[in-house]
Design an enzyme around this catalytic site. Structure first.
Site, short mmCIF file in Angstrom:
data_model
loop_
_atom_site.label_atom_id
_atom_site.label_comp_id
_atom_site.label_asym_id
_atom_site.label_seq_id
_atom_site.Cartn_x
_atom_site.Cartn_y
_atom_site.Cartn_z
N ASP A 9 7.27 29.85 5.74
CA ASP A 9 7.30 30.69 6.94
C ASP A 9 5.92 30.86 7.56
O ASP A 9 5.81 31.18 8.75
CB ASP A 9 7.89 32.06 6.62
CG ASP A 9 9.40 32.01 6.43
OD1 ASP A 9 10.03 31.05 6.90
OD2 ASP A 9 9.94 32.93 5.80
N ARG A 26 8.07 33.32 14.89
CA ARG A 26 6.84 32.91 14.22
C ARG A 26 5.97 32.03 15.13
O ARG A 26 4.74 32.07 15.03
CB ARG A 26 7.17 32.22 12.90
CG ARG A 26 7.94 33.13 11.96
CD ARG A 26 7.97 32.66 10.53
NE ARG A 26 8.96 33.41 9.78
CZ ARG A 26 8.78 34.63 9.28
NH1 ARG A 26 7.62 35.24 9.45
NH2 ARG A 26 9.74 35.24 8.60
#
Length: 429
Positions: A314, A389
């Site tokens: 991530d 993100r």
């Protein structure tokens, strides 16, 4: 919504980060399967975990929001879930869909799981195959995609399942289905992935010849889930990079989750030379926590390989930003899983780097980035690709530009970090 990012003269302050999403999802699900009441503090305010709450309520679980990000869950046990009268809408949350599929398959309660356009474009084949082997009937769009209509005729069958990839969601899905079986289901892990599920459920674990064997069955008691959820390390990573690359920075991040299967990005940044201090170590329930502080740093290049990727998957978009300011060539490989996230993150990152004027090469499984401590991003309009993100990584990059940058569809940060833009202003004012 678009957000303008003004170059920052200084980054300084203390931030209260959002709660960990991965643990929030699991705490609500596991508390629902526990026979008794659990009180969960610091539950995430992000959209994804609240999709999980909505789904559990539709399955007949009483969940009360007590204020101050605290929820109370009246667990119904393994056999107390009710057939929902409507679809279980997982929103944008892959964690909700994949983990809940394991619970639905295991419980035998028939249900149909849906999601938004983004989630419906992500293949579910990895969970469909093992759950089908365990006896679940799964009707999926084009065989692999949501909506997923899940039912079961006979008992749940045990499964001996070597993980084909390092995936906490796949691992958790199979283990959760196994919780309803009379015989043990085994998941064999060769590359580490997030271990929140086995920690929070206290599942039996054996380690043999470099492999981790995790088992689940009806004989495993599901513990009460009363604890404070740690603050999200993935959220911390954006500020750790911002503080390391900025020439005038001092940022403190209290009570961050320090699960060793989640903090690969911290290890990477330290190897790059980031000035990060870890203090006030402790625990919240089954999870380790600590305070983190970061200040301006001289970064060196790094190579991220396939064996490291699962523990920083991530954080790779923001680590790519850090690599831009390292003194040399960095390489990311074995990260093709990024092409199957909320968007194709490798393509999205390549677009961001191109607009910033970076010297890089995109590969099928990663990136090669030629860093420069004096790099100055070109003022640009960065597309978020509606991916939280990517949006936050672009914002951190914009802080280092000579003039104002813009991030499009910036509201997507609410998926994991509802106060991101407010916190950015806190550090720059």
């Amino acid at each position: 919504m678009n957000q303008d990012v003004t170059p920052a003269k200084v980054l300084q302050g203390t931030l209260k980060l959002p709660a960990d999403k991965s643990i929030s999802h699991r705490s609500a699900m596991f508390a629902s399967l526990h026979e008794g009441t659990s009180t969960i503090n610091n539950f995430s305010t992000a959209a994804d975990p609240h999709s999980t709450l909505d789904c559990m309520r539709r399955l007949g679980v009483a969940i009360r929001e007590l204020g101050d990000n605290t929820i109370e869950v009246e667990g119904v046990g393994r056999d107390g879930l009710e057939t929902p009268s409507d679809d279980l809408d997982c929103g944008n949350s892959g964690t909700t869909m994949r983990l809940l599929s394991g619970i639905i398959a295991g419980s035998g309660v028939p249900a149909r799981l849906t999601g938004d356009e983004s989630l419906s474009a992500r293949t579910m084949k990895r969970i469909i195959d093992p759950l089908s082997e365990m006896g679940a009937n799964i009707d999926a769009r084009k065989d692999d995609y949501a909506p997923l209509a899940i039912s079961r005729n006979g008992p749940i069958a045990p499964l001996h399942f070597p993980l084909p990839i390092a995936s906490a969601q796949l691992k958790s899905c199979v283990l959760l289905a196994g919780l309803f079986g009379d015989e043990e289901t085994e998941v064999i892990e060769t590359l580490p992935s997030r271990d929140h599920t086995e920690r929070l459920l206290n599942l039996p674990i054996q380690k043999e010849n470099g492999k981790k064997i995790i088992t689940s069955s009806r004989s495993d008691e599901i513990p009460e889930q009363s604890y404070r959820i740690p603050n999200d390390f993935s959220a911390a990573a954006f500020w750790l990079v911002a503080g390391a690359i900025h020439p005038e920075a001092e940022i403190t991040l209290p009570k961050v989750g320090m699960n060793p299967t989640r903090t690969g990005a911290l290890d990477i940044l330290k190897k790059m030379g980031a000035s990060v201090t870890v203090s006030n170590t402790g625990s919240e329930g089954a999870e380790p926590v600590a305070d983190l502080s970061v200040s301006s740093s001289a970064l060196q290049p790094i190579t991220i390989t396939e064996d490291i990727v699962p523990n920083c998957i991530d954080e790779i978009p923001i680590l790519a930003v850090a690599m831009l300011f390292a003194d040399g060539v960095s390489r990311i490989s074995g990260a093709e899983e990024l092409r199957h996230k909320e968007t194709d993150r490798l393509t999205a990152m390549a677009d961001m780097l191109t607009k910033a004027g970076a010297d890089f090469t995109e590969y099928e499984d990663g990136l090669e980035i030629h860093g420069d401590p004096q790099f100055s991003p070109q003022p640009s309009t960065f597309s978020s690709y509606d991916d939280h993100r990517i949006a936050m990584s672009a914002a951190v990059l914009g802080l280092m530009a000579e003039n104002t940058c813009r991030v499009t569809e910036a509201e997507c940060t609410a998926i994991s970090y509802p106060t991101f833009w407010e916190d950015l202003r806190t550090l720059t004012n």
